[in-house]
Write an enzyme that holds these catalytic residues in place. Structure first.
Site, PDB file in Angstrom:
ATOM      1  N   GLU A   1      -8.310   3.497  -3.665  1.00  0.00           N
ATOM      2  CA  GLU A   1      -8.637   4.126  -2.971  1.00  0.00           C
ATOM      3  C   GLU A   1      -8.703   5.607  -3.372  1.00  0.00           C
ATOM      4  O   GLU A   1      -8.241   6.185  -4.382  1.00  0.00           O
ATOM      5  CB  GLU A   1      -7.551   5.008  -1.868  1.00  0.00           C
ATOM      6  CG  GLU A   1      -7.291   3.608  -0.953  1.00  0.00           C
ATOM      7  CD  GLU A   1      -6.137   3.691   0.538  1.00  0.00           C
ATOM      8  OE1 GLU A   1      -6.153   4.792   1.125  1.00  0.00           O
ATOM      9  OE2 GLU A   1      -5.467   2.896   0.911  1.00  0.00           O
TER      10      GLU A   1
ATOM     11  N   ASN B   1       0.860  -1.154  -0.453  1.00  0.00           N
ATOM     12  CA  ASN B   1       0.167  -0.147   0.005  1.00  0.00           C
ATOM     13  C   ASN B   1       0.747   1.618  -0.431  1.00  0.00           C
ATOM     14  O   ASN B   1       1.785   1.229   0.629  1.00  0.00           O
ATOM     15  CB  ASN B   1      -1.337  -0.102   1.360  1.00  0.00           C
ATOM     16  CG  ASN B   1      -1.804   1.294   1.481  1.00  0.00           C
ATOM     17  OD1 ASN B   1      -2.677   1.531   0.845  1.00  0.00           O
ATOM     18  ND2 ASN B   1      -1.270   2.531   2.306  1.00  0.00           N
ATOM     19  N   GLU B   2       0.660   2.548  -1.490  1.00  0.00           N
ATOM     20  CA  GLU B   2       0.973   3.628  -0.839  1.00  0.00           C
ATOM     21  C   GLU B   2       2.695   3.323  -0.346  1.00  0.00           C
ATOM     22  O   GLU B   2       3.364   4.604   0.130  1.00  0.00           O
ATOM     23  CB  GLU B   2       0.047   4.438   0.005  1.00  0.00           C
ATOM     24  CG  GLU B   2      -0.757   4.632  -0.392  1.00  0.00           C
ATOM     25  CD  GLU B   2      -1.517   5.335   0.319  1.00  0.00           C
ATOM     26  OE1 GLU B   2      -0.915   6.625   1.253  1.00  0.00           O
ATOM     27  OE2 GLU B   2      -2.959   6.290   0.153  1.00  0.00           O
TER      28      GLU B   2
HETATM   29  O1  AHR Z   1      -7.814   5.622   4.066  1.00  0.00           O
HETATM   30  C1  AHR Z   1      -7.115   6.679   5.101  1.00  0.00           C
HETATM   31  C2  AHR Z   1      -5.289   6.268   4.907  1.00  0.00           C
HETATM   32  O2  AHR Z   1      -5.379   7.064   3.720  1.00  0.00           O
HETATM   33  C3  AHR Z   1      -4.758   4.567   3.823  1.00  0.00           C
HETATM   34  O3  AHR Z   1      -4.781   3.696   4.945  1.00  0.00           O
HETATM   35  C4  AHR Z   1      -3.765   5.118   3.697  1.00  0.00           C
HETATM   36  O4  AHR Z   1      -3.861   3.970   2.502  1.00  0.00           O
HETATM   37  C5  AHR Z   1      -4.125   6.791   2.673  1.00  0.00           C
HETATM   38  O5  AHR Z   1      -3.178   6.711   2.893  1.00  0.00           O
END
Ligand code: AHR
Length: 495
Positions: A292, A172-173
């Site tokens: 997201e 993730n990210e």
């Molecule tokens: O959705 C909240 C956060 O936002 C998530 O955990 C992250 O991936 C993003 O920065």
């Protein structure tokens, strides 16, 4: 305001709308899992400890792919902590959100929830502090028949049949310096490639999402994506992108034009995919997974202070936010040929369409556009020819007052329209060049008293969708009037 004309032709298709663009995202963050979907102490708890009132509301959103367990949480999560007898699972310090994680809800509870809700599971593995092998073991736990260590563990935990989780995210990210285990692009790419190879070796039927740029704002934007796609190569089925937007300047007209930049972000990421495909002379093209997206700017409370289920980023949404959520959905539909998965972040309490307060439940404004679009998602996205009045926004360039998308299936045409004008009714005429419009099947309209109007537990119905039937049909064309600051979704019958 001058009228707007929408011209469509049922053969001018962008592509089939992938139902997975109506996905959601459930993270172990704040009160999303605990006090959100899962709360055995609630008066609404079912026999599994799930909150039946929350599930009933979520059912109305008809969501598809449900991403789990994070988010930033995923980069510190070790999935083995969350399986097996509950009283033997460890309570751990959770670093992404400085919270306490008791691991009462883990993989098996998540899969049960997906099955109850009809969601397609979508798991993010830990490529921050976890290893490629741990990720591969999770695939075995979920997808392999009994007979080997982790599949046997699943069977011992009560599920001899594999779960068949098809969608997996490779971290993730990972481009974000805030991410646990963040590394430069080439190092992430190596980790992701190693994990992808082992995960697909464990189950060749899975699909993988490589971490792309999570914001357009980092200096690595696009270069990160090139490096990752080149290195992971054909093992990546999708690349992820994220976007959170907000009305930081307090300028509604400007804020409502932000969809221009969502369109642009999609087109740039797609350009990176095509560029790498060409350079690699590969037959395989990676598609986009917008895993997201949402409005998030008012509540920045991200430090859980070492508590269990703290109140984190419980954003209160208003009418203008709902219009922007509709704008994201327009953009995904208009780019149906490249955006195959998208996940509204998130689903309950944490930047969510639903909030719980004790045993009460509140439907927020952004719930309605999602519900209105998701009910009408089957078919092919059509190119929308739109001519009508426009305005120059401060930040995002020129936009039409009317934003639109369309989905066609057989004798049905779903139309989605947003009137961004703050004070003018939009007159709209719809012309399907190769077909006659014969009637209106159903419609919904969302509007409210003003741009900042929001629902609350005390006044829960200030902004909500209502049935809408004021579409006039004459000589095979449709016409309607849309109030200022409104979203309409309706289905027309074609001859
Ligand atoms: O959705 C909240 C956060 O936002 C998530 O955990 C992250 O991936 C993003 O920065």
């Amino acid at each position: 305001m001058e009228p707007t004309t929408i011209t469509l032709h049922t053969r001018f298709q962008v592509g089939a709308v992938d139902p997975r663009i109506f996905g959601g995202f459930l993270e172990h963050m704040g009160r999303a899992v605990y006090e959100g979907v899962y709360d055995p102490t609630s008066a609404h708890a079912d026999e599994h400890g799930f909150r039946s009132d929350v599930l009933a509301a979520l059912r109305r959103l008809n969501m598809t792919a449900m991403r789990y367990p994070g988010g930033n949480f995923a980069s510190g999560y070790h999935w083995l902590d969350g399986v097996g007898p509950r009283d033997r699972r460890p309570t751990v310090r959770e670093l992404a959100w400085q919270s306490i994680e008791p691991n009462r809800f883990g993989t098996d509870e998540y899969i049960r929830l997906c099955r109850i809700m009809g969601w397609q599971p979508m798991i993010t593995v830990n490529l921050g502090t976890g290893t490629p092998e741990e990720a591969r073991n999770w695939v075995e736990y979920c997808n392999c028949p009994p007979g080997t260590r982790y599949a046997d563990l699943r069977a011992a935990n009560g599920s001899p049949d594999p779960y068949g989780v098809r969608l997996w995210c490779l971290g993730n990210e990972m481009d974000g310096p805030w991410q646990l285990g963040h590394v430069p692009a080439d190092q992430y790419a190596i980790r992701a490639q190693q994990a992808a190879k082992m995960m697909k070796d464990a189950d060749p039927g899975i699909e993988l999402v490589a971490c792309g740029s999570c914001t357009t704002g980092l200096p690595t934007y696009m270069e990160w994506d090139r490096v990752v796609l080149e290195y992971v190569g054909d093992l990546a089925d999708y690349i992820s992108l994220h976007r959170y937007v907000g009305n930081r300047g307090g300028d509604t007209a400007d804020y409502l034009a932000v969809t221009n930049s969502v369109d642009r972000q999609i087109e740039e990421m797609d350009a990176a995919c095509r560029f790498v495909q060409a350079r690699r002379r590969s037959k395989k093209r990676a598609f986009l997974c917008f895993d997201e997206w949402n409005v998030w700017y008012k509540n920045q409370e991200t430090d859980g202070g070492g508590k269990f289920a703290p109140h984190l980023i419980e954003e209160v949404y208003n009418l203008e936010d709902a219009l922007v959520v509709a704008g994201f959905l327009h953009s995904f539909i208009r780019h149906a040929d490249v955006v195959k998965i998208a996940n509204l972040a998130q689903i309950v309490n944490v930047i969510a369409p639903i909030q719980t307060r004790g045993d009460d439940l509140l439907i927020q404004t952004i719930f309605y556009p999602f519900e209105m679009f998701a009910r009408r998602r089957d078919g092919h996205s059509l190119r929308v020819g739109l001519s009508g009045p426009s305005y120059e926004s401060k930040t995002y360039g020129r936009v039409h007052f009317l934003d639109a998308s369309a989905i066609h299936a057989g004798d049905r045409l779903h139309l989605f329209l947003t009137n961004r004008s703050l004070d003018q009714t939009a007159s709209v005429r719809v012309d399907v060049a190769d077909r006659e419009i014969a009637g209106l099947l159903d419609g919904d309209l969302l509007t409210g008293p003003d741009a900042r109007a929001a629902n609350s537990c005390e006044q829960p119905e200030v902004v909500m969708a209502r049935p809408y039937s004021e579409v006039r049909i004459a000589s095979g064309k449709a016409s309607l009037e849309l109030p200022p600051l409104s979203v309409a979704a309706f289905t027309l019958r074609l001859t």
